[in-house]
Enzyme design. Sequence first.
Site, mmCIF file in Angstrom:
data_model
loop_
_atom_site.group_PDB
_atom_site.id
_atom_site.type_symbol
_atom_site.label_atom_id
_atom_site.label_comp_id
_atom_site.label_asym_id
_atom_site.label_seq_id
_atom_site.Cartn_x
_atom_site.Cartn_y
_atom_site.Cartn_z
ATOM 1 N N GLN A 98 0.850 -1.182 0.000
ATOM 2 C CA GLN A 98 0.000 0.000 0.000
ATOM 3 C C GLN A 98 0.896 1.246 0.000
ATOM 4 O O GLN A 98 1.678 1.466 0.923
ATOM 5 C CB GLN A 98 -0.941 0.057 1.197
ATOM 6 N N TYR A 179 -6.114 11.106 3.703
ATOM 7 C CA TYR A 179 -4.692 11.343 3.410
ATOM 8 C C TYR A 179 -4.554 12.147 2.115
ATOM 9 O O TYR A 179 -5.539 12.628 1.566
ATOM 10 C CB TYR A 179 -3.935 10.013 3.390
ATOM 11 N N ARG A 226 -7.355 2.142 -3.215
ATOM 12 C CA ARG A 226 -8.303 2.138 -2.097
ATOM 13 C C ARG A 226 -8.978 3.503 -1.989
ATOM 14 O O ARG A 226 -8.305 4.541 -2.012
ATOM 15 C CB ARG A 226 -7.581 1.822 -0.784
ATOM 16 N N GLY A 321 -9.819 -6.192 8.671
ATOM 17 C CA GLY A 321 -8.707 -5.487 9.284
ATOM 18 C C GLY A 321 -8.363 -6.018 10.650
ATOM 19 O O GLY A 321 -7.580 -6.967 10.796
ATOM 20 N N ARG A 322 -8.976 -5.428 11.703
ATOM 21 C CA ARG A 322 -8.626 -5.798 13.080
ATOM 22 C C ARG A 322 -8.665 -7.301 13.349
ATOM 23 O O ARG A 322 -7.825 -7.802 14.099
ATOM 24 C CB ARG A 322 -9.535 -5.059 14.070
#
Length: 367
Positions: A98, A179, A226, A321-322
């Site tokens: 990424q 971002y 993404r 994810g988590r």
Amino acid sequence: MATLFDPIRFGDISAANRVVMAPLTRDRAGPGRIPTALMATYYGQRAGAGLIVSEATQISPEGQGYLDTPGIYSPEQVAGWRRITDTVHAKDGAIVAQLWHVGRISHVSLQPNGQPPVSSTARRADGKTFTAKGFEPVSQPRALRLDELPRIVADYRQASRNAIDAGFDGVEVHGANGYLLDQFLRDSINDRSDAYGGAKENRARLLLEVMSAIVAEIGPGRAGLRLSPVTPSNDAGLDSDAQGLFNHVVEQLAPLQLAFIHIIEGATAGARDVAPFDYAALRSRYKRGNETGAWIVNNGYTREMAIEAIVGGRADMVAFGRPFVSNPDLVERLRLDAPLAPVDRDTLYGGGAQGYTDYPALALTPS
């Protein structure tokens, strides 16, 4: 009919199943932002994922926003990543890098020579980042000049080449979560009056230039992106026409024939219904002719939701994810409908093996 556990090929990438390990910032890179042997162990433990998306990895020193996050701009960093990709490939896994530029979500202590972070705007974000002193408010940015934007595009392009040289199967450009690229996309942040501000076509320009440059460098079959159309992460206010903006972005991306698009539905790590958005309509804009690219969905998916998304044709792959933090063998647990281990939130960021590589795999009794 495809299932969550069937193999898939998208672009030039093959995956053994349709479970994606989402990018997870863990702040454990070594001096020089170089990936470590411990990181290779961590990713190797999770190589059962159909596809691993690496933790966000800055494309330049200026792109860093958090302490001890890895880069992919120096030869030493490329060599460190090669150890990781070799480990994943030895276990028949697939992994993409990424590529990240945080923009204004940074602190002067993390920037070269203590310079201000850069962004589409000179307005400071209402947010915090992780520094040597812990979590601190982000610093005041400066707006990038027009003559600097080709350098940003070139940094992404070089980072994509470095990723392939490091053995990655491809790249995912981080265009989400408030971002840099998202700071250009959203009119809630982008207050420019030049060719990169104003109308949505202008605000999407930098992202599209970045993706075109990467496709030219490494080919479309190894390039992904993404996006997070409505997340409020990192003080990213909702665009005044989020549906129109992201429909436009996806329509413009379609001719590039990317390997995949990865969509965060709702608020990143939060409510899926944070704002109205028609994700099916978004996907319908991604017309690729006879080529096959994956549509990856993400955010709060349970086992049942993921299975339904694949069987129902709403997605080609589902990212978690988590759950991958504390369940290195997540794919097997999902396959067996086994319990998931809880996350130790105190060890998420920074540190060593504790809360990183010491989560055990499921203990199975031989039959």
